[in-house]
Design a protein around this motif. Structure first.
Motif, PDB file in Angstrom:
ATOM      1  N   PHE A   1      39.823  42.161  33.327  1.00 25.54           N
ATOM      2  CA  PHE A   1      39.505  40.753  33.573  1.00 25.54           C
ATOM      3  C   PHE A   1      39.665  40.406  35.047  1.00 25.54           C
ATOM      4  CE2 PHE A   1      40.980  36.350  34.058  1.00 25.54           C
ATOM      5  CZ  PHE A   1      39.807  35.706  33.690  1.00 25.54           C
ATOM      6  N   PHE A   2      40.761  40.822  35.663  1.00 27.28           N
ATOM      7  CA  PHE A   2      40.966  40.512  37.076  1.00 27.28           C
ATOM      8  C   PHE A   2      39.914  41.191  37.952  1.00 27.28           C
ATOM      9  CE2 PHE A   2      45.407  39.299  35.927  1.00 27.28           C
ATOM     10  CZ  PHE A   2      45.334  37.999  36.402  1.00 27.28           C
ATOM     11  N   LYS A   3      39.534  42.419  37.638  1.00 23.72           N
ATOM     12  CA  LYS A   3      38.477  43.102  38.410  1.00 23.72           C
ATOM     13  C   LYS A   3      37.177  42.319  38.335  1.00 23.72           C
ATOM     14  CE  LYS A   3      39.990  47.903  38.296  1.00 23.72           C
ATOM     15  NZ  LYS A   3      39.728  49.253  37.773  1.00 23.72           N
ATOM     16  N   GLN A   4      36.826  41.906  37.118  1.00 24.78           N
ATOM     17  CA  GLN A   4      35.586  41.154  36.906  1.00 24.78           C
ATOM     18  C   GLN A   4      35.615  39.825  37.658  1.00 24.78           C
ATOM     19  OE1 GLN A   4      34.363  40.692  32.735  1.00 24.78           O
ATOM     20  NE2 GLN A   4      34.159  38.508  33.097  1.00 24.78           N
ATOM     21  N   THR A   5      36.714  39.111  37.569  1.00 23.43           N
ATOM     22  CA  THR A   5      36.823  37.795  38.199  1.00 23.43           C
ATOM     23  C   THR A   5      36.824  37.903  39.716  1.00 23.43           C
ATOM     24  OG1 THR A   5      38.089  37.055  36.283  1.00 23.43           O
ATOM     25  CG2 THR A   5      38.153  35.655  38.225  1.00 23.43           C
TER      26      THR A   5
ATOM     27  N   GLY B   1      35.704  36.685  44.644  1.00 25.12           N
ATOM     28  CA  GLY B   1      36.514  37.032  45.800  1.00 25.12           C
ATOM     29  C   GLY B   1      37.996  37.013  45.462  1.00 25.12           C
ATOM     30  N   PHE B   2      38.819  37.416  46.427  1.00 33.53           N
ATOM     31  CA  PHE B   2      40.262  37.492  46.212  1.00 33.53           C
ATOM     32  C   PHE B   2      40.906  36.113  46.300  1.00 33.53           C
ATOM     33  CE2 PHE B   2      39.472  41.905  47.196  1.00 33.53           C
ATOM     34  CZ  PHE B   2      40.335  42.552  46.327  1.00 33.53           C
ATOM     35  N   PRO B   3      41.839  35.816  45.395  1.00 35.05           N
ATOM     36  CA  PRO B   3      42.549  34.536  45.469  1.00 35.05           C
ATOM     37  C   PRO B   3      43.746  34.637  46.411  1.00 35.05           C
ATOM     38  CG  PRO B   3      43.255  35.724  43.533  1.00 35.05           C
ATOM     39  CD  PRO B   3      42.179  36.564  44.194  1.00 35.05           C
ATOM     40  N   ASP B   4      44.230  33.493  46.869  1.00 36.71           N
ATOM     41  CA  ASP B   4      45.468  33.448  47.627  1.00 36.71           C
ATOM     42  C   ASP B   4      46.658  33.388  46.682  1.00 36.71           C
ATOM     43  OD1 ASP B   4      44.104  33.473  50.021  1.00 36.71           O
ATOM     44  OD2 ASP B   4      44.068  31.285  50.183  1.00 36.71           O
TER      45      ASP B   4
ATOM     46  N   ASP C   1      51.009  32.613  32.903  1.00 42.19           N
ATOM     47  CA  ASP C   1      52.211  32.552  32.068  1.00 42.19           C
ATOM     48  C   ASP C   1      53.060  33.807  32.292  1.00 42.19           C
ATOM     49  OD1 ASP C   1      50.762  34.505  30.769  1.00 42.19           O
ATOM     50  OD2 ASP C   1      50.484  33.374  28.934  1.00 42.19           O
ATOM     51  N   LYS C   2      54.100  33.947  31.523  1.00 41.84           N
ATOM     52  CA  LYS C   2      55.043  35.058  31.726  1.00 41.84           C
ATOM     53  C   LYS C   2      54.635  36.334  31.008  1.00 41.84           C
ATOM     54  CE  LYS C   2      58.920  32.014  32.517  1.00 41.84           C
ATOM     55  NZ  LYS C   2      60.251  31.596  32.106  1.00 41.84           N
ATOM     56  N   SER C   3      53.374  36.476  30.708  1.00 40.92           N
ATOM     57  CA  SER C   3      52.896  37.674  30.022  1.00 40.92           C
ATOM     58  C   SER C   3      53.045  38.895  30.929  1.00 40.92           C
ATOM     59  CB  SER C   3      51.428  37.507  29.631  1.00 40.92           C
ATOM     60  OG  SER C   3      50.891  38.732  29.212  1.00 40.92           O
ATOM     61  N   GLY C   4      53.728  39.892  30.448  1.00 42.50           N
ATOM     62  CA  GLY C   4      53.914  41.120  31.219  1.00 42.50           C
ATOM     63  C   GLY C   4      52.608  41.858  31.439  1.00 42.50           C
TER      64      GLY C   4
ATOM     65  N   LEU D   1      47.401  42.275  37.227  1.00 44.95           N
ATOM     66  CA  LEU D   1      47.242  41.797  38.588  1.00 44.95           C
ATOM     67  C   LEU D   1      47.878  42.769  39.582  1.00 44.95           C
ATOM     68  CD1 LEU D   1      46.110  39.551  40.332  1.00 44.95           C
ATOM     69  CD2 LEU D   1      48.263  38.327  40.050  1.00 44.95           C
ATOM     70  N   ALA D   2      49.008  43.357  39.205  1.00 44.71           N
ATOM     71  CA  ALA D   2      49.661  44.344  40.085  1.00 44.71           C
ATOM     72  C   ALA D   2      48.766  45.560  40.279  1.00 44.71           C
ATOM     73  CB  ALA D   2      51.009  44.754  39.478  1.00 44.71           C
TER      74      ALA D   2
END
Length: 147
Positions: free
Chosen positions: A116-120, A125-128, A133-136, A142-143
């Motif tokens: 999902f993060f790759k697609q978004t 573009g990259f967010p600042d 939420d606290k989902s591991g 994202l890491a």
């Protein structure tokens, strides 16, 4: 620029048909009837050729004219029922509330969050900053992108 040179129908008719098919997801035979109601007699096979030929070029043009998004994102996922089956809906919005992207997934895990993060990021573009939420799994996804 899209070239409509050599087409039998006017540019407006072709663009209307392609837009209607992509936007509303009707069948080619239903679209044939809709066009006929509007006074345009066109075969469903021709409609198929128009969609195949023009929709990728329209998508590229639309993407190039997409407005800039804020660099502060809110990301979450929820569990929804789609066609009788439970799936996870991942979504991201910017600080103005504009939807950046969404994705359906069978699982809520690191692999799905990374995809999902790759697609978004590919589309916006990259967010600042990303608020989530606290989902591991989301944090791990994202890491993986930040490596």
């Amino acid at each position: 620029m899209l070239s409509f040179k050599g087409t039998h129908f006017q540019k407006d008719v072709i663009l209307y048909a392609v837009f209607f098919y992509v936007r509303y997801g009707v069948s080619y035979r239903d679209l044939e009837e809709i066009m006929e109601e509007r006074g345009v007699e066109v075969d469903h096979a021709t409609l198929n050729r128009w969609v195949i030929r023009y929709s990728p070029a329209i998508a590229v043009k639309a993407k190039s004219q997409k407005r800039e998004t804020n660099k502060s994102w809110r990301m979450d996922e929820t569990y929804i029922k789609v066609k009788g089956q439970w799936t996870y809906l991942y979504r991201a919005v910017d600080s103005r509330g504009d939807t950046l992207d969404f994705m359906l997934s069978e699982r809520r895990d690191e692999e799905a969050a990374t995809a999902f993060f790759k697609q978004t990021i590919n589309n916006n573009g990259f967010p600042d900053k990303v608020v989530m939420d606290k989902s591991g799994a989301n944090y791990a996804g994202l890491a993986n992108i930040n490596l």
